[in-house]
Design a protein around this motif. Sequence first.
Motif, PDB file in Angstrom:
ATOM      1  N   LYS A 223      -6.998   8.702  -9.979  1.00 15.65           N
ATOM      2  CA  LYS A 223      -6.037   9.167  -8.901  1.00 15.65           C
ATOM      3  C   LYS A 223      -4.712   8.504  -8.273  1.00 15.65           C
ATOM      4  O   LYS A 223      -4.029   9.124  -7.797  1.00 15.65           O
ATOM      5  CB  LYS A 223      -6.831   9.464  -7.573  1.00 15.65           C
ATOM      6  CG  LYS A 223      -8.188  10.429  -7.971  1.00 15.65           C
ATOM      7  CD  LYS A 223      -7.812  11.835  -8.393  1.00 15.65           C
ATOM      8  CE  LYS A 223      -9.208  12.726  -8.689  1.00 15.65           C
ATOM      9  NZ  LYS A 223      -9.148  13.886  -9.588  1.00 15.65           N
ATOM     10  N   LYS A 224      -5.119   7.193  -8.370  1.00 15.22           N
ATOM     11  CA  LYS A 224      -4.024   6.211  -7.840  1.00 15.22           C
ATOM     12  C   LYS A 224      -3.223   5.603  -8.781  1.00 15.22           C
ATOM     13  O   LYS A 224      -3.769   4.961  -9.687  1.00 15.22           O
ATOM     14  CB  LYS A 224      -4.551   5.243  -6.892  1.00 15.22           C
ATOM     15  CG  LYS A 224      -5.476   6.053  -5.838  1.00 15.22           C
ATOM     16  CD  LYS A 224      -4.508   6.678  -4.722  1.00 15.22           C
ATOM     17  CE  LYS A 224      -5.629   7.273  -3.725  1.00 15.22           C
ATOM     18  NZ  LYS A 224      -4.941   8.010  -2.691  1.00 15.22           N
TER      19      LYS A 224
ATOM     20  N   ASP B  93       0.908  -1.196  -0.064  1.00 11.94           N
ATOM     21  CA  ASP B  93       0.064  -0.039  -0.081  1.00 11.94           C
ATOM     22  C   ASP B  93       0.764   1.083  -0.077  1.00 11.94           C
ATOM     23  O   ASP B  93       0.550   2.314  -0.767  1.00 11.94           O
ATOM     24  CB  ASP B  93      -1.091   0.017   1.401  1.00 11.94           C
ATOM     25  CG  ASP B  93      -1.899  -0.968   0.852  1.00 11.94           C
ATOM     26  OD1 ASP B  93      -2.366  -1.416  -0.166  1.00 11.94           O
ATOM     27  OD2 ASP B  93      -2.764  -1.597   2.092  1.00 11.94           O
TER      28      ASP B  93
ATOM     29  N   VAL C 223       1.863   3.009  -3.298  1.00 10.66           N
ATOM     30  CA  VAL C 223       0.786   3.753  -4.563  1.00 10.66           C
ATOM     31  C   VAL C 223       0.946   5.403  -4.372  1.00 10.66           C
ATOM     32  O   VAL C 223       1.016   5.928  -3.364  1.00 10.66           O
ATOM     33  CB  VAL C 223      -0.601   3.512  -3.950  1.00 10.66           C
ATOM     34  CG1 VAL C 223      -1.589   4.125  -4.782  1.00 10.66           C
ATOM     35  CG2 VAL C 223      -0.738   2.042  -3.857  1.00 10.66           C
TER      36      VAL C 223
ATOM     37  N   ASP D  75      -0.118   9.151  -4.918  1.00  7.11           N
ATOM     38  CA  ASP D  75      -1.683   9.856  -5.232  1.00  7.11           C
ATOM     39  C   ASP D  75      -1.352  10.928  -6.227  1.00  7.11           C
ATOM     40  O   ASP D  75      -0.818  11.814  -5.785  1.00  7.11           O
ATOM     41  CB  ASP D  75      -1.828  10.210  -3.729  1.00  7.11           C
ATOM     42  CG  ASP D  75      -3.062  11.037  -3.736  1.00  7.11           C
ATOM     43  OD1 ASP D  75      -4.105  10.834  -4.354  1.00  7.11           O
ATOM     44  OD2 ASP D  75      -2.923  11.997  -2.552  1.00  7.11           O
TER      45      ASP D  75
END
Length: 147
Positions: free
Chosen positions: A32-33, A15, A18, A20
Amino acid sequence: MILRTKYFGEIDIEDGGVLDFPAGLFAFEEEKKFVLLPFEGSESTLLCLQSVQNEGLAFVVMNPFALCPEYTPVLQPAELERLGVTDSRALCYYVMCVVRDPVSDSTLNLKCPVVINDETNQAMQVILEGGGYGMRHKLAEFGGAVC
C-alpha cells in the motif's frame, strides 16, 4: 524515516513523500505504500517505485510523456473521484517498464499507468479504456508513431 531499498541501499525519506495506494498495485494488492526515487542521470524520466514495506519490491517506471508527448490517458469518473480530482490532466502518470537486455527490447505498459495526485499523495494503478494503448510497447518503437 530510514528506508531500505532494492537499488539505492538505505536512504532517508520524508514521511510526506510516501504515496498511498489504497488498493495496492495489480498482483501486489497488499503493498500500500511506495516512494518514487529517480535514477541518477535520468532527469526524473526513469524512476524506481519502491515499496516502503518490502525492500525487495521495486518497479522501474518511466514518465510516458518523455517518450510519447501525445500520450493522453483519460480516467473514468470513479477513478477521478477516488483520486480527488475532476480532470485526468490534473494527475501525474508513470508507466511500468520491464527492463531487458538489450535495453531496446525493454517494454513499457502504456495501458495500465500508475496515477498519482501529487497534492494528496493518493495513487492507484488503472487500466485505460480506449486510446489504443498496449501493455508491451518496445522502447525501440519510440521515435516512430507508437502513440
